[in-house]
Design a protein around this motif. Structure first.
Motif, PDB file in Angstrom:
ATOM      1  N   ASP A 179      10.211  43.194  13.342  1.00 20.23           N
ATOM      2  CA  ASP A 179       8.275  43.210  12.736  1.00 20.23           C
ATOM      3  C   ASP A 179       7.663  44.244  13.345  1.00 20.23           C
ATOM      4  O   ASP A 179       7.317  45.138  12.378  1.00 20.23           O
ATOM      5  N   ARG A 180       7.887  44.574  14.845  1.00 14.70           N
ATOM      6  CA  ARG A 180       7.449  45.084  15.493  1.00 14.70           C
ATOM      7  C   ARG A 180       8.155  46.753  14.907  1.00 14.70           C
ATOM      8  O   ARG A 180       6.982  47.935  14.547  1.00 14.70           O
ATOM      9  N   ALA A 181       9.322  47.266  15.037  1.00 15.37           N
ATOM     10  CA  ALA A 181       9.903  48.111  14.565  1.00 15.37           C
ATOM     11  C   ALA A 181      10.052  48.529  13.490  1.00 15.37           C
ATOM     12  O   ALA A 181      10.159  49.295  13.086  1.00 15.37           O
ATOM     13  N   GLY A 182       9.995  47.284  12.216  1.00 16.61           N
ATOM     14  CA  GLY A 182       9.247  47.863  10.628  1.00 16.61           C
ATOM     15  C   GLY A 182      11.142  47.611  10.112  1.00 16.61           C
ATOM     16  O   GLY A 182      10.647  48.156   8.979  1.00 16.61           O
ATOM     17  N   GLY A 183      11.698  46.795  10.669  1.00 21.66           N
ATOM     18  CA  GLY A 183      13.002  46.267  10.259  1.00 21.66           C
ATOM     19  C   GLY A 183      13.701  46.581  10.942  1.00 21.66           C
ATOM     20  O   GLY A 183      13.950  47.690  12.060  1.00 21.66           O
ATOM     21  N   ILE A 184      15.066  45.592  10.655  1.00 19.71           N
ATOM     22  CA  ILE A 184      16.321  45.761  11.147  1.00 19.71           C
ATOM     23  C   ILE A 184      16.720  46.654  11.458  1.00 19.71           C
ATOM     24  O   ILE A 184      17.185  47.368  12.668  1.00 19.71           O
ATOM     25  N   ALA A 185      17.060  47.637  10.656  1.00 18.16           N
ATOM     26  CA  ALA A 185      18.073  49.079  10.661  1.00 18.16           C
ATOM     27  C   ALA A 185      16.794  50.614  12.075  1.00 18.16           C
ATOM     28  O   ALA A 185      17.339  50.234  12.852  1.00 18.16           O
ATOM     29  N   GLN A 186      15.496  49.317  11.761  1.00 16.52           N
ATOM     30  CA  GLN A 186      15.416  50.679  13.106  1.00 16.52           C
ATOM     31  C   GLN A 186      14.820  50.099  14.146  1.00 16.52           C
ATOM     32  O   GLN A 186      15.159  50.904  15.245  1.00 16.52           O
ATOM     33  N   ALA A 187      14.918  48.771  13.781  1.00 22.47           N
ATOM     34  CA  ALA A 187      14.887  48.027  15.617  1.00 22.47           C
ATOM     35  C   ALA A 187      16.299  48.699  15.904  1.00 22.47           C
ATOM     36  O   ALA A 187      16.432  48.522  17.449  1.00 22.47           O
ATOM     37  N   VAL A 188      17.677  48.370  15.751  1.00 24.45           N
ATOM     38  CA  VAL A 188      18.543  48.604  15.712  1.00 24.45           C
ATOM     39  C   VAL A 188      19.296  50.481  16.776  1.00 24.45           C
ATOM     40  O   VAL A 188      19.320  50.230  17.972  1.00 24.45           O
TER      41      VAL A 188
END
Length: 290
Positions: A179-188
């Motif tokens: 949630d903080r990164a704005g999505g899974i792809a962004q977090a990875v």
């Protein structure tokens, strides 16, 4: 199994274990009762006896506890190996040494042995439910503070596997991170950009849409968190063979077998360490005298 103990407790894990033993002995303070009733010349022999059928875990801790207090006169004999199942009435170990010192360390030894054997016993019951499948049982980080390494060792003794001992071995993206990164792809992308080499990444997925996003990323494992069986089955059909799959949440002895038949690589169970009942042992002092 003694080799497994030595292999597991090395470097940092051994440091934590010795610190834990030090704290456990210090918590009791001096045994004023025994000091008043026994002289330095009084010796005792004791037997540790199983009061139920159980897998045994934690016996290699006994010599460490005996030696930690600097009591060179204590002797011990371990009659079984960690990982063995014993029946009620089995003498698993025998001790001999100064009576006052054996009485002081009695409860510390028993606390470790009962706790770790209980975890190994419960783990073995879960492992039995996985027979006939390719699924492996994992523990979690839901461990007793300070006892993580001994408890995870007990899971190994019971036939399970360790998920990760700390936050470094594998990077897990949970809902708050995503949630903080704005999505899974962004977090990875943030993780792979931050760390080189990057530790393995696991993504906790709550929905099929999140699974779809996760399988498009360079991650090693996808966790299906608290999904119903039909959704688990659908998600597993989407995960490529190049990625590992894990199911977690609301797993019990009653349903782990049916979940395993869906075909995940791993099932993780927090109950192994946070809810295992202690196995029952007693330390019986059979002779005392100068």
């Amino acid at each position: 199994m003694a080799d497994k103990f030595e292999e597991f407790f090395q470097a940092e894990s051994r440091m934590f274990l010795l610190a834990l033993i030090r704290i456990a002995l210090a918590e009791d303070g001096p045994d004023m009762t025994s000091q008043a009733l026994f002289t330095d010349d009084d010796t005792a022999q004791a037997q540790i006896v199983a009061k139920q059928s159980t897998i045994v875990a934690g016996l290699p801790l006994i010599p460490l506890i005996l030696e930690f207090g600097g009591e060179a006169q204590c002797r011990h004999m371990l009659n079984v190996d960690d990982g063995e199942r014993v029946s009620e009435g089995t003498m698993v170990a025998a001790l001999e040494g100064p009576a006052a010192y054996l009485l002081k360390v009695e409860r510390v030894i028993m606390n470790f042995l009962c706790r770790l054997s209980g975890i190994a016993e419960l783990t073995s019951r879960y492992v039995q439910q996985l027979q006939g499948t390719q699924t492996k049982l994992l523990d979690t980080r839901k461990t007793t503070p300070g006892l993580r390494y001994p408890e995870k060792y007990a899971v190994l003794v019971g036939g399970g596997l360790n998920h990760r001992k700390n936050l470094v071995e594998m990077l897990m993206l949970k809902d708050n991170h995503i949630d903080r990164a704005g999505g899974i792809a962004q977090a990875v992308n943030r993780l792979t950009a931050e760390y080189s080499p990057c530790p393995p990444i696991e993504v906790e997925c709550r929905t099929i849409d999140e699974v779809k996003e996760a399988i498009s990323c360079p991650v090693q494992r996808i966790m299906l968190d608290n999904m119903p069986p039909d959704t688990i089955k659908q998600a597993l059909s989407m995960i490529p063979d190049t990625m590992e799959s894990e199911v977690s949440g609301n797993i019990s002895l009653d349903n782990i077998g049916s979940v395993a038949k869906l075909g995940p690589d791993f099932i993780s169970v927090g109950k192994l360490t946070h809810s295992a009942p202690a196995s029952d042992f007693s330390m019986q002092f059979v002779t005392t005298g100068a």
